[in-house]
Design an enzyme around this catalytic site. Structure first.
Site, short mmCIF file in Angstrom:
data_model
loop_
_atom_site.label_atom_id
_atom_site.label_comp_id
_atom_site.label_asym_id
_atom_site.label_seq_id
_atom_site.Cartn_x
_atom_site.Cartn_y
_atom_site.Cartn_z
N ASP A 1 0.75 -1.29 -0.19
CA ASP A 1 -0.08 -0.05 -0.11
C ASP A 1 0.75 1.09 0.07
OD1 ASP A 1 0.94 -0.65 2.88
OD2 ASP A 1 -0.47 0.85 3.47
N HIS B 1 1.81 -8.71 -3.80
CA HIS B 1 1.01 -7.83 -3.52
C HIS B 1 1.61 -6.38 -3.20
CE1 HIS B 1 -3.19 -6.79 -1.64
NE2 HIS B 1 -2.48 -5.85 -1.01
N ASP C 1 1.81 -17.25 -4.52
CA ASP C 1 2.37 -16.24 -5.45
C ASP C 1 1.15 -15.62 -6.20
OD1 ASP C 1 3.92 -14.54 -6.71
OD2 ASP C 1 4.74 -15.93 -8.06
N GLU D 1 2.48 -10.07 0.55
CA GLU D 1 2.74 -8.76 0.29
C GLU D 1 4.18 -8.63 0.38
OE1 GLU D 1 -0.03 -6.40 2.48
OE2 GLU D 1 0.87 -4.41 1.94
O1 9MR Z 1 -3.51 -3.64 0.10
C1 9MR Z 1 -3.85 -3.94 1.59
C2 9MR Z 1 -2.51 -4.13 2.03
O2 9MR Z 1 -1.79 -3.52 1.97
C3 9MR Z 1 -2.90 -4.58 3.51
O3 9MR Z 1 -1.85 -5.08 4.21
C4 9MR Z 1 -4.16 -5.46 3.64
C5 9MR Z 1 -4.50 -5.64 5.28
O4 9MR Z 1 -4.73 -4.46 5.57
O5 9MR Z 1 -5.37 -4.87 3.11
C6 9MR Z 1 -4.91 -4.73 1.53
O6 9MR Z 1 -6.06 -4.10 1.01
C7 9MR Z 1 -7.08 -4.71 0.84
C8 9MR Z 1 -8.26 -4.54 1.78
O7 9MR Z 1 -7.90 -4.93 3.07
C9 9MR Z 1 -9.66 -5.36 1.78
N1 9MR Z 1 -9.98 -5.20 0.47
C10 9MR Z 1 -8.76 -5.55 -0.68
C11 9MR Z 1 -7.80 -4.82 -0.47
C12 9MR Z 1 -6.61 -4.94 -1.55
O8 9MR Z 1 -6.57 -6.30 -1.84
O1 9MR Z 2 2.93 -6.89 9.40
C1 9MR Z 2 1.34 -6.55 9.85
C2 9MR Z 2 1.05 -7.84 10.44
O2 9MR Z 2 1.64 -8.28 11.65
C3 9MR Z 2 -0.35 -7.71 11.01
O3 9MR Z 2 -0.78 -9.09 11.15
C4 9MR Z 2 -1.28 -7.11 9.70
C5 9MR Z 2 -2.60 -7.21 9.96
O4 9MR Z 2 -2.85 -5.96 10.88
O5 9MR Z 2 -0.73 -6.14 9.24
C6 9MR Z 2 0.66 -6.04 8.58
O6 9MR Z 2 1.14 -4.87 8.38
C7 9MR Z 2 0.40 -4.32 7.11
C8 9MR Z 2 -0.18 -2.92 7.37
O7 9MR Z 2 -1.18 -2.91 8.42
C9 9MR Z 2 -0.45 -2.08 6.09
N1 9MR Z 2 0.51 -1.94 5.09
C10 9MR Z 2 0.93 -3.59 4.70
C11 9MR Z 2 1.54 -4.15 6.07
C12 9MR Z 2 1.84 -5.52 5.54
O8 9MR Z 2 0.86 -6.45 5.40
#
Ligand code: 9MR
Ligand code: 9MR
Length: 580
Positions: A175, A504, A551, A560
């Site tokens: 993100d 991701h 993947d 991600e």
């Molecule tokens: O892209 C988002 C990612 O960076 C976060 O780790 C993740 C969890 O918070 O959420 C991703 O975004 C998703 C969202 O939570 C739910 N709708 C789909 C989004 C993109 O896949």
């Molecule tokens: O790294 C984070 C992981 O420990 C948590 O379980 C998860 C859900 O809260 O979120 C991860 O961090 C995400 C952050 O919230 C948004 N940017 C992407 C991060 C990696 O997925």
């Protein structure tokens, strides 16, 4: 691309056949050191008498099966083969039952991957045009010069809607938001390795705009994020905003196509303390680089002390995203309801910087009772690393009062206990590694938090004890990470012959280049599968903890990328590379 039912059915039947008959060789796809143990893992057949190794000079060796191992999760039987003493550098060919692969032996097998892991941070810089990224060049996106103060962060002097400028810094992950907790943690982790090998880093060039200056590239890269972090401190009270974010995650588009308003939201005690810790470290580590950064150490020192003071006055200001409104915010939380570890890290870092006894007292007050590997949610290990490094420098001197010496010694005892525990299961492990033998080793971000950070701890232990005992175990973790595992993936993009192609990661998905940015570590196998309901085109191939990885760009819970994860890759692989 949409898959037709027919291709899906075909893939399933081929996959089914493979599961029964296919021989798989799992090995480190990047390379091994000459004097390192060289074990491969074979699945799908008992390879006794069938393994052929051809040396670079054409000699054929026939190594034996060392042991077999049954997976506690999948019940699969695998065979571990020790290839023997392949110490001459070069490319070896390994063949088993019609399957073959190569194994590189090199004096510095990790030179390129270590460098790529650090250079990745340049590629994910925000607020500037990327002009030294080759195929990955892109125009400026997210200038962040007009960011709004969210109602949750409003004060008399900065009411809701106030426009502030908060440019630069790295994108957090897949993100586009910028989170203080994770940023500070990532820098702190890389600083811990930097401090051990300043000469190595003085030579390590990552081809960034600052490469021509007098400061090591690693520090220049950290500065790009530190500059942003400084803007996240409210100049009026010293508190630090938890994050800079859009209300909702952006779509899978390029930075220049993002148009949502960005906000700084509520100040939190955890973000403020992580900020204080990393600013204190930065003030100390940048001090020798006055030529390039003359004002920074003084500025960072003041910022760190003010932040710490704010945290003391707001010890329960935890980030509560559910309370945010006008607008509500749904992006990453990095929420944490316990600030003891953040107090410990910040007090420790501030003590090293200032020598003020109040910080020593606070560090002692928050001293952890056991060692746990560093993660964004538990930063106590970064505090431990402060004290271990402090001990290295001050041992045998009168520089430190008795209380500080005792604290360091206690922490070292816990740290060594952790390392001894970590290596216990190797002899019976499925992949001949300390990592990967407990179900707790798998989860969101596990390859960083459990594999890389464990390996780094083992290397740190050797350094503290003056031994080489733990290094082979750390190398085994790198073997796991780079291909000797249940999925067969080398989990770093751009390296190995089977590495993630669809992380991701919004830029890698939306740009015109087929390959993702190189040098990115993905989160890894995660049986939690928290993204299952958001996945429309893909399904996890397995529910076994160590195989629950896909993947696919839809999989944010297993595929991600993130700055804290890459930071652990830098901290681990640069350490290894620096040793030789
Ligand atoms: O892209 C988002 C990612 O960076 C976060 O780790 C993740 C969890 O918070 O959420 C991703 O975004 C998703 C969202 O939570 C739910 N709708 C789909 C989004 C993109 O896949
Ligand atoms: O790294 C984070 C992981 O420990 C948590 O379980 C998860 C859900 O809260 O979120 C991860 O961090 C995400 C952050 O919230 C948004 N940017 C992407 C991060 C990696 O997925």
């Amino acid at each position: 691309m949409k898959k037709t039912l027919l291709t899906l059915a075909l893939a399933a039947s081929v996959g089914g056949m493979q599961a029964q008959n296919q021989v798989e060789i799992r090995r480190n796809q990047v390379g091994c050191y000459p004097n390192q143990e060289k074990v491969i893992v074979v699945e799908g057949t008992n390879p006794e008498g069938k393994v052929r190794v051809t040396t670079p000079k054409g000699k054929v060796l026939t190594p034996q099966v060392m042991r077999e191992a049954v997976s506690p999760w999948s019940g699969k039987t695998r065979y571990l083969v020790d290839l023997g003493d392949l110490s001459a550098p070069g490319r070896y060919q390994v063949a088993v039952d019609g399957q073959s692969c190569d194994l590189l032996v090199s004096k510095r097998p990790y030179q390129d991957i270590a460098k790529a892991s650090l250079r990745l941070f340049y590629l994910i810089r925000s607020g500037i045009a990327i002009e030294q990224g080759g195929a990955y060049n892109r125009p400026l996106g997210h200038p962040d010069t007009q960011v709004l103060v969210h109602p949750s962060a409003a004060t008399d002097k900065r009411p809701a809607g106030t426009v502030i400028s908060s440019p630069y810094g790295w994108y957090d992950a897949g993100d586009y938001n910028k989170y203080v907790v994770n940023s500070a943690f990532s820098i702190g982790l890389m600083f811990a390795t930097y401090e051990q090998f300043p000469d190595y880093f003085a030579r390590l060039k990552t081809d960034i705009p600052e490469s021509g200056n007098k400061t090591p590239d690693l520090l220049d890269e950290m500065m790009f994020n530190l500059k942003w972090l400084l803007t996240m401190q409210d100049p009026d009270d010293g508190g630090v905003y938890h994050k800079l974010t859009t209300p909702n995650f952006e779509g899978f588009v390029l930075p220049t196509d993002c148009h949502q308003t960005r906000y700084v939201v509520a100040k939190s005690v955890t973000a403020t303390l992580d900020f204080a810790a990393v600013m204190a470290d930065a003030a100390r580590l940048f001090a020798p680089y006055k030529k390039d950064y003359p004002d920074f150490p003084a500025q960072a020192t003041e910022a760190a002390e003010r932040a710490y003071q704010w945290a003391k006055e707001h010890p329960t200001a935890f980030y509560r995203q559910e309370q945010l409104k006008d607008p509500a915010v749904s992006t990453g939380t990095y929420g944490d309801g316990n600030a003891s570890d953040e107090f410990f890290w910040a007090a420790s870092a501030l003590y090293r910087l200032t020598n003020k006894s109040t910080y020593l007292e606070e560090a002692r007050q928050y001293q952890p009772q056991r060692f746990s590997t560093p993660s964004w949610g538990n930063v106590s290990a970064l505090g431990v690393y402060e004290w271990l490094a402090d001990l290295q420098i001050n041992i045998g001197t009168n520089n430190r009062p008795k209380e500080a010496q005792t604290l360091s010694a206690d922490l070292l005892v816990h740290f060594c206990a952790y390392c001894e525990e970590a290596i216990k299961g190797v002899e019976t492990s499925c992949f001949q590694s300390p990592y990967g033998n407990s179900p707790r080793d798998f989860g969101w971000g596990c390859l960083a938090e459990h594999c890389c950070c464990q390996a780094m701890a083992l290397l740190f232990a050797d350094r503290m004890l003056g031994t080489t005992k733990y290094r082979p175990y750390a190398l085994q973790d790198s073997d796991y990470l780079l291909g000797r595992n249940a999925t067969g993936y080398c989990f770093v993009t751009g390296f190995g012959d089977q590495s993630p192609m669809h992380p991701h990661h919004r830029i890698s998905s939306a740009d015109a280049v087929e390959a993702p940015f190189p040098g990115m570590l993905v989160g890894g196998p995660n049986p939690g599968q928290q993204d299952k309901r958001d996945m429309h085109n893909a399904t996890y191939p397995s529910n076994y903890p160590d195989e629950s990885y896909i993947d696919d760009a839809e999989s944010y819970a297993s595929n991600e990328i993130a700055i804290n994860w890459n930071a652990s890759l830098v901290a681990f692989l640069c350490w290894l590379d620096a040793l030789d």
